[in-house]
Scaffold this active site. Structure first.
Site, PDB file in Angstrom:
ATOM      1  N   GLY A  62      -1.213 -11.725  -5.100  1.00 21.91           N
ATOM      2  CA  GLY A  62      -2.640 -11.412  -5.196  1.00 21.91           C
ATOM      3  C   GLY A  62      -2.930  -9.971  -4.830  1.00 21.91           C
ATOM      4  O   GLY A  62      -3.800  -9.328  -5.413  1.00 21.91           O
ATOM      5  N   ARG A  83       0.823  -1.204   0.000  1.00 15.22           N
ATOM      6  CA  ARG A  83       0.000   0.000   0.000  1.00 15.22           C
ATOM      7  C   ARG A  83       0.859   1.256   0.000  1.00 15.22           C
ATOM      8  O   ARG A  83       0.518   2.260  -0.624  1.00 15.22           O
ATOM      9  CB  ARG A  83      -0.953  -0.026   1.200  1.00 15.22           C
ATOM     10  CG  ARG A  83      -2.103  -1.042   1.019  1.00 15.22           C
ATOM     11  CD  ARG A  83      -2.729  -1.441   2.325  1.00 15.22           C
ATOM     12  NE  ARG A  83      -3.899  -2.294   2.184  1.00 15.22           N
ATOM     13  CZ  ARG A  83      -3.857  -3.609   1.906  1.00 15.22           C
ATOM     14  NH1 ARG A  83      -2.708  -4.226   1.717  1.00 15.22           N
ATOM     15  NH2 ARG A  83      -4.987  -4.310   1.800  1.00 15.22           N
ATOM     16  N   ASP A 115      -3.850 -15.642   7.223  1.00 21.40           N
ATOM     17  CA  ASP A 115      -2.542 -16.054   6.681  1.00 21.40           C
ATOM     18  C   ASP A 115      -1.734 -16.876   7.687  1.00 21.40           C
ATOM     19  O   ASP A 115      -0.723 -17.487   7.316  1.00 21.40           O
ATOM     20  CB  ASP A 115      -1.724 -14.818   6.284  1.00 21.40           C
ATOM     21  CG  ASP A 115      -2.328 -14.098   5.087  1.00 21.40           C
ATOM     22  OD1 ASP A 115      -3.117 -14.713   4.351  1.00 21.40           O
ATOM     23  OD2 ASP A 115      -2.006 -12.904   4.890  1.00 21.40           O
ATOM     24  N   LYS A 169      -6.076 -19.162  -1.526  1.00 17.21           N
ATOM     25  CA  LYS A 169      -4.769 -18.521  -1.280  1.00 17.21           C
ATOM     26  C   LYS A 169      -3.727 -19.016  -2.288  1.00 17.21           C
ATOM     27  O   LYS A 169      -4.079 -19.623  -3.283  1.00 17.21           O
ATOM     28  CB  LYS A 169      -4.337 -18.773   0.168  1.00 17.21           C
ATOM     29  CG  LYS A 169      -5.282 -18.128   1.192  1.00 17.21           C
ATOM     30  CD  LYS A 169      -5.306 -16.616   1.041  1.00 17.21           C
ATOM     31  CE  LYS A 169      -6.316 -15.971   1.981  1.00 17.21           C
ATOM     32  NZ  LYS A 169      -6.481 -14.539   1.713  1.00 17.21           N
ATOM     33  N   ARG A 216      -4.863 -24.017   0.795  1.00 14.67           N
ATOM     34  CA  ARG A 216      -4.128 -24.266   2.042  1.00 14.67           C
ATOM     35  C   ARG A 216      -4.822 -25.277   2.953  1.00 14.67           C
ATOM     36  O   ARG A 216      -4.207 -25.720   3.914  1.00 14.67           O
ATOM     37  CB  ARG A 216      -3.849 -22.948   2.779  1.00 14.67           C
ATOM     38  CG  ARG A 216      -2.741 -22.156   2.106  1.00 14.67           C
ATOM     39  CD  ARG A 216      -2.328 -20.929   2.892  1.00 14.67           C
ATOM     40  NE  ARG A 216      -1.224 -20.257   2.215  1.00 14.67           N
ATOM     41  CZ  ARG A 216      -0.963 -18.955   2.323  1.00 14.67           C
ATOM     42  NH1 ARG A 216      -1.732 -18.190   3.074  1.00 14.67           N
ATOM     43  NH2 ARG A 216       0.067 -18.435   1.677  1.00 14.67           N
TER      44      ARG A 216
HETATM   45  C1  S3P Z   1      -4.100  -9.035   2.045  1.00  9.72           C
HETATM   46  C2  S3P Z   1      -5.339  -9.524   2.352  1.00  9.72           C
HETATM   47  C3  S3P Z   1      -5.611 -10.947   2.614  1.00  9.72           C
HETATM   48  C4  S3P Z   1      -4.338 -11.722   2.882  1.00  9.72           C
HETATM   49  C5  S3P Z   1      -3.236 -11.394   1.921  1.00  9.72           C
HETATM   50  C6  S3P Z   1      -2.912  -9.916   1.981  1.00  9.72           C
HETATM   51  C7  S3P Z   1      -3.940  -7.603   1.791  1.00  9.72           C
HETATM   52  O1  S3P Z   1      -6.235 -11.501   1.496  1.00  9.72           O
HETATM   53  O2  S3P Z   1      -4.599 -13.113   2.860  1.00  9.72           O
HETATM   54  O3  S3P Z   1      -2.074 -12.137   2.222  1.00  9.72           O
HETATM   55  O4  S3P Z   1      -2.801  -7.091   1.802  1.00  9.72           O
HETATM   56  O5  S3P Z   1      -4.958  -6.929   1.571  1.00  9.72           O
HETATM   57  P1  S3P Z   1      -7.821 -11.339   1.249  1.00  9.72           P
HETATM   58  O6  S3P Z   1      -8.114  -9.920   1.111  1.00  9.72           O
HETATM   59  O7  S3P Z   1      -8.101 -12.070  -0.022  1.00  9.72           O
HETATM   60  O8  S3P Z   1      -8.488 -11.970   2.428  1.00  9.72           O
END
Ligand code: S3P
Length: 430
Positions: free
Chosen positions: A93, A26, A317, A344, A348
């Site tokens: 992701g 971010r 996580d 994930k 997992r």
């Molecule tokens: C994250 C949100 C989570 C987390 C990922 C990082 C983020 O995922 O599992 O490792 O930085 O916004 P989700 O938003 O899909 O739950």
């Protein structure tokens, strides 16, 4: 790369875990949109966050990065350039989903893709709501999978009810809303990590945060968002590997310094406390918009527990390594309401159950979690990470109390979120 590990005689030391992955992403993504320059220290130079930097550079953002120090030369909300090629999000992701939101309102075409794991993960969760805001985007499998193609257009405000507790989805919508032509109201499952809300507010964005709704007013004046220089706290998700290692080992005391203690991220600490772990938190303070502190864990007998409901988004996580704690604890642990684990870096539920079974743990998968019969002895075995960073580290923690040698295949996956993991482990073993 393979790692060969054996049980640790003792585990002692003080560790500065690397910067928080969510906040590092971010910090570069939001500052790229800022009206000015920012310096970020404590940045996580892991592969995932470097993917965010590489994508931003492809859109004309100048970013200087040297280890954990990063300077971002912001281009303003409307200053990005059309990328000349596909934006490669690697394994990340967060990069793909936050960029999808950010690019939905930019006046150009972009294509987001990544590695085989990322291309297999569900993207309908962002494509659907972004389309509802007027975005024009599509992907393979009817918009379900990357590559995603985004034809930037005017984003409309309005109301959207989040059907899943996902900070990535929530953040994608807020980023799209920044360039929208009207206010945006989000309701539904907004309780997930709130780093986006904290950071956008600190950058001067008008975001009203209520218990049941978020209301974003897109900035009208071009001084927003302000650039935000910050120090990124240590990642509690990375620290949890050491907290569990110390909790399950009889001769241990590990301190993790300057770890983020944002309540949306501290579910693992609550669970370890409920299991009977010996945990001390000191030096609690605010660093910028985020609470941090030092956490010391010492070995203690653990008992099984239940991990479900509102806890899940606060530790999603950490479940792979909490499963290791549960396998070591006396009694049964049930993980439920965690079907998100299947979306994930790997499924997992399947990979954690399969690899921990190989080490002698007794556990069974369920549709939305797993049931772990704790207390049995673990033994070394040949296991693999499936390319999943958190599984590689969870298996390494299990090996510290397993009899005999554990060989972890594809151990290099740790570089996604914790490049110095193996060195830190060696230091703690002494
Ligand atoms: C994250 C949100 C989570 C987390 C990922 C990082 C983020 O995922 O599992 O490792 O930085 O916004 P989700 O938003 O899909 O739950």
């Amino acid at each position: 790369m393979q790692q060969k590990l054996s049980a640790a005689r003792r585990l002692r030391g003080t560790i500065q875990v690397p910067g928080d992955k969510s906040i590092s992403h971010r910090a570069v993504l939001f500052n790229a949109l800022a009206e000015g320059n920012a310096e970020i220290t404590g940045f996580l130079p892991g592969a995932d966050c470097l993917s965010s930097i590489a994508c931003l550079r492809q859109m004309g953002v100048v970013i200087e990065q040297s280890g954990a120090t990063v300077r971002v030369f912001g281009r303003g909300l409307r200053g990005l350039q059309e990328p000349a090629d596909v934006l490669d999000c690697g394994n990340s992701g967060t990069t793909l989903r936050l960029l999808a939101g950010l690019l939905a309102g930019q006046p150009f075409l972009s294509v987001l893709s990544g590695d085989a794991s990322l291309r297999s993960r569900p993207q309908g969760r962002i494509v659907g709501p972004l389309r509802a805001l007027g975005a024009q985007l599509d992907g393979r499998d009817n918009g379900q999978r990357a590559p995603l193609v985004i034809r930037g257009t005017t984003i409309h405000g309005g109301a959207y009810e989040l059907p899943i507790a996902s900070a990535q989805v929530k953040s994608a919508l807020l980023l799209a809303g920044l360039t929208g032509d009207a206010p945006m109201r989000l309701t539904g499952k907004i309780a997930s990590r709130d780093h986006t809300e904290r950071m956008l507010t600190a950058m001067g964005i008008d975001l009203a945060i209520g218990p049941d709704a978020l209301l974003l007013h897109p900035p009208i004046h071009p001084v927003f968002p302000y650039p935000l220089s910050l120090h990124v706290p240590g990642d509690p998700s990375s620290a949890t590997f050491w907290w569990v290692a110390a909790a399950i080992h009889p001769d241990s005391a590990i301190t993790t310094l300057g770890v983020g203690l944002n309540p949306t991220r501290t579910g693992a600490l609550d669970v370890l406390r409920a299991m009977g772990a010996d945990i001390t938190v000191t030096n609690e303070r605010l660093e910028g918009a985020e609470p941090v502190g030092d956490v010391t864990v010492r070995g203690a007998g653990l008992r099984g527990t239940r991990i479900d409901g509102a806890l899940i988004p606060r530790l999603i996580d950490e479940i792979p390594v909490l499963a290791v704690a549960a396998a070591h604890a006396v009694g049964e642990t049930v993980v439920a309401d965690a079907d998100e684990l299947r979306a994930k870096e790997t499924d997992r539920i399947a990979t954690v159950v399969g690899e921990l079974r190989a080490l002698g743990a007794q556990l069974d998968p369920t549709a939305d979690g797993m049931v772990i019969a704790g207390g049995g002895e673990l033994h070394g075995a040949a296991v693999k990470s499936h390319g999943d960073h958190r599984l590689a580290m969870a298996l390494a923690v299990a090996s510290l109390v397993a009899e005999g040698e554990t060989v972890i295949d594809e151990a290099e996956a740790v570089s996604v979120s914790y490049p110095t993991f193996w060195a830190d482990l060696a230091a703690l073993r002494g």
